[in-house]
Write a protein that holds these residues in place. Structure first.
Motif, short mmCIF file in Angstrom:
data_model
loop_
_atom_site.label_atom_id
_atom_site.label_comp_id
_atom_site.label_asym_id
_atom_site.label_seq_id
_atom_site.Cartn_x
_atom_site.Cartn_y
_atom_site.Cartn_z
N ASN A 1 0.83 -1.21 0.00
CA ASN A 1 0.00 0.00 0.00
C ASN A 1 0.86 1.26 0.00
OD1 ASN A 1 -2.41 -1.49 0.19
ND2 ASN A 1 -2.29 -1.54 2.43
N MET B 1 0.58 4.82 1.22
CA MET B 1 -0.28 5.53 2.15
C MET B 1 0.10 7.01 2.18
SD MET B 1 -0.58 2.71 5.25
CE MET B 1 -2.12 3.41 5.88
N THR C 1 3.98 10.66 2.25
CA THR C 1 3.61 9.33 1.76
C THR C 1 4.66 8.31 2.18
OG1 THR C 1 4.73 9.69 -0.36
CG2 THR C 1 2.37 10.20 -0.27
N ASN D 1 5.38 3.70 1.67
CA ASN D 1 4.92 2.39 1.21
C ASN D 1 5.02 1.39 2.34
OD1 ASN D 1 4.26 2.07 -1.78
ND2 ASN D 1 6.09 3.37 -1.87
N ALA E 1 1.22 -4.75 2.94
CA ALA E 1 -0.15 -4.85 3.46
C ALA E 1 -0.26 -5.90 4.56
CB ALA E 1 -1.12 -5.18 2.32
N VAL F 1 0.65 -1.18 9.04
CA VAL F 1 -0.49 -0.49 8.43
C VAL F 1 -1.35 0.16 9.50
CG1 VAL F 1 -2.60 -0.78 7.08
CG2 VAL F 1 -0.52 -2.00 6.40
N GLU G 1 -2.11 4.14 10.15
CA GLU G 1 -3.49 4.63 10.19
C GLU G 1 -3.75 5.43 11.46
OE1 GLU G 1 -5.85 1.27 7.50
OE2 GLU G 1 -5.62 0.98 9.66
N VAL H 1 -4.73 4.67 2.86
CA VAL H 1 -4.26 4.01 1.64
C VAL H 1 -4.66 4.84 0.42
CG1 VAL H 1 -4.44 1.96 0.18
CG2 VAL H 1 -4.33 1.72 2.67
N LYS H 2 -3.68 5.17 -0.39
CA LYS H 2 -3.92 5.92 -1.62
C LYS H 2 -4.00 5.00 -2.82
CE LYS H 2 -2.04 9.67 -4.48
NZ LYS H 2 -0.90 10.61 -4.67
N GLU H 3 -3.13 4.00 -2.88
CA GLU H 3 -3.14 3.02 -3.97
C GLU H 3 -2.48 1.75 -3.50
OE1 GLU H 3 -1.20 5.64 -6.73
OE2 GLU H 3 0.74 4.60 -6.51
N THR H 4 -2.78 0.64 -4.20
CA THR H 4 -2.22 -0.66 -3.85
C THR H 4 -1.52 -1.26 -5.05
OG1 THR H 4 -3.95 -1.07 -2.20
CG2 THR H 4 -2.78 -2.99 -3.04
#
Length: 330
Positions: free
Chosen positions: A153, A155, A288, A290, A293, A300, A304, A310-313
Motif C-alpha cells: 500500500n 499511504m 507518503t 509504502n 499490506a 499499516v 493509520e 491508503v492511496k493506492e495498492t
C-alpha cells in the motif's frame, strides 16, 4: 507477439535519461500514479551497484522517442532464491502491439546470465509489480505465468493540520541521520527487516548509494538511541519533479525501522511524528510511504493511527525462471 516489437532496441545509457523520464511521466499519467522521476534522478540509477545497464536494460524507440523499457536489478543475497527485480513499461499510445510481452520475455532471458554472475548456486525468481487497477499489466503478468505473491500500500497523510505529538519513551535520544550515524542507521535497517517478506540485507556500498541520492533529506531523517545503542531510524526524501508538477511539497518516507527487541515502545511512531511535524513546519503539504499490506509488525495499523490512509495498492508478481541443469525450487 509481434516479432518486430523490439526492433531497434538497445540498452539505456546516461545520454537517454531525458527521453526515459518523459516516457515514465507518460506512463504514470496514463496509469494514475505519482511514480514520476526527473532526468537527474534517473541518472543516479547508473551508480546503483546492483544494476548493470549494459546487460540488464533495454529501451524501445520510435524515432527519437523512447516508447518502452525494462530494467533488471539484482539482489545482494539469495535466500531462499535470487529474487531479481524487473521494472518497465510501455507508452500508452503503443500498448496492445506486443511490446510489453516482448520486454518481459527479454527480461526473463537476460536475467539468467546476470543471475549466473552473482548467485549461480541458487534458484532464480523474477519479480515485477503493477497497480491493482492496471488490468492490462495484470493480464500480461498472468499470461506469462507470473503469480501474485504480495500486496503493498502507498499511504498518504495530509499535513495541512497540526501533527499530533508522539512522545519519545524515557531514555531514548534522537540524532540526525548524518554521515557519522549512517552506519548505525544501516545496522538498524538490516536487523529490523530480517523478518520482513522479500527483504535482503543492504550492503554498505548500496547504502552509501541510497543515502547519497539527491532526493535524500537529512532534515527529516533520524536515528534513535538508548544508552548509545541505535534502536530505530527513519529516512525522508523529496522528489522535486513530482512537487513541481503539483505545486505542493510531498515528503516521501522510504524507511521506518525499529530493531525487533525495541518494538512496541512507540519509538517508530515518535520518530515519524517528529519528521512529519518538521516537514509541516517547513511547508510540506503531504507525506507518503509504502508498506507491506501484511507487515509482520502491524505497520499499516500504526500508520493509520497517525493519520495515513491508503492511496493506492501495488501487486507484486513472481515467476521462477528455469536454469540449465537445475531442479525447480519448492
Amino acid at each position: 507477439m509481434n516479432a518486430d516489437a523490439l526492433a531497434g532496441s538497445r540498452p539505456i545509457t546516461p545520454e537517454q535519461v531525458g527521453t526515459w523520464a518523459a516516457l515514465q511521466a507518460s506512463i504514470a499519467r496514463a496509469d494514475g500514479t505519482d511514480e514520476i522521476f526527473g532526468a537527474d534522478d534517473l541518472l543516479e540509477e547508473f551508480d546503483d551497484p546492483l544494476t548493470d545497464f549494459g546487460s540488464g536494460s533495454i529501451a524501445v524507440y520510435d524515432g527519437d522517442a523512447m516508447i518502452g523499457y525494462s530494467v533488471l536489478t539484482a539482489r545482494e543475497s539469495a535466500e531462499p532464491a535470487h529474487d531479481m527485480r524487473q521494472d518497465g513499461g510501455v507508452h500508452p499510445d503503443y500498448r496492445g502491439r506486443g511490446i510489453g510481452s516482448a520486454l518481459l520475455a527479454w527480461s526473463e532471458r537476460s536475467a539468467i546470465p546476470l543471475h549466473a554472475a552473482r548467485h549461480p548456486e541458487r534458484p532464480l525468481w523474477l519479480s515485477g509489480s503493477c497497480l491493482d487497477t492496471n488490468g492490462s499489466a495484470i493480464g500480461l503478468f498472468s499470461a506469462r505465468g507470473y503469480r501474485q505473491v504480495r500486496w503493498f500500500n502507498l499511504m498518504q497523510k495530509d499535513l495541512s493540520s497540526a501533527v499530533a505529538e508522539q512522545r519519545l519513551p524515557d531514555g531514548i535520544e534522537v540524532a540526525g541521520l548524518d554521515p557519522e550515524r549512517s552506519a548505525d542507521a544501516l545496522l538498524v535497517r538490516n536487523e529490523a527487516f530480517r523478518d520482513h517478506w522479500g527483504s535482503t540485507e543492504t550492503s554498505r556500498e548500496r547504502w552509501e548509494h541510497f543515502t547519497g541520492l539527491r532526493v535524500f533529506r537529512p532534515a527529516y531523517s533520524f536515528v534513535a538511541y538508548e544508552a548509545g545503542e541505535p534502536l530505530a531510524m527513519i529516512m525522508g526524501q523529496e522528489y522535486e519533479v513530482l512537487n513541481g508538477g503539483t505545486g505542493e511539497r510531498e515528503l516521501y518516507v522510504p524507511l521506518v525501522a525499529t530493531k525487533r527487541a525495541a518494538r512496541g515502545r512507540g519509538i517508530a511512531s515518535a520518530l515519524l511524528g517528529l519528521a512529519l511535524a518538521k516537514a509541516r513546519a517547513d511547508g510540506f503539504t503531504t507525506a507518503t510511504l509504502n508498506v507491506d499490506a501484511d507487515s509482520p509488525t502491524g505497520a499499516v495499523r500504526l500508520y493509520e493511527r497517525l493519520g495515513f490512509a491508503v492511496k493506492e495498492t501495488w501487486i507484486s508478481y513472481r515467476k521462477e525462471l528455469p536454469l540449465p541443469g537445475a531442479e525447480p525450487s519448492a
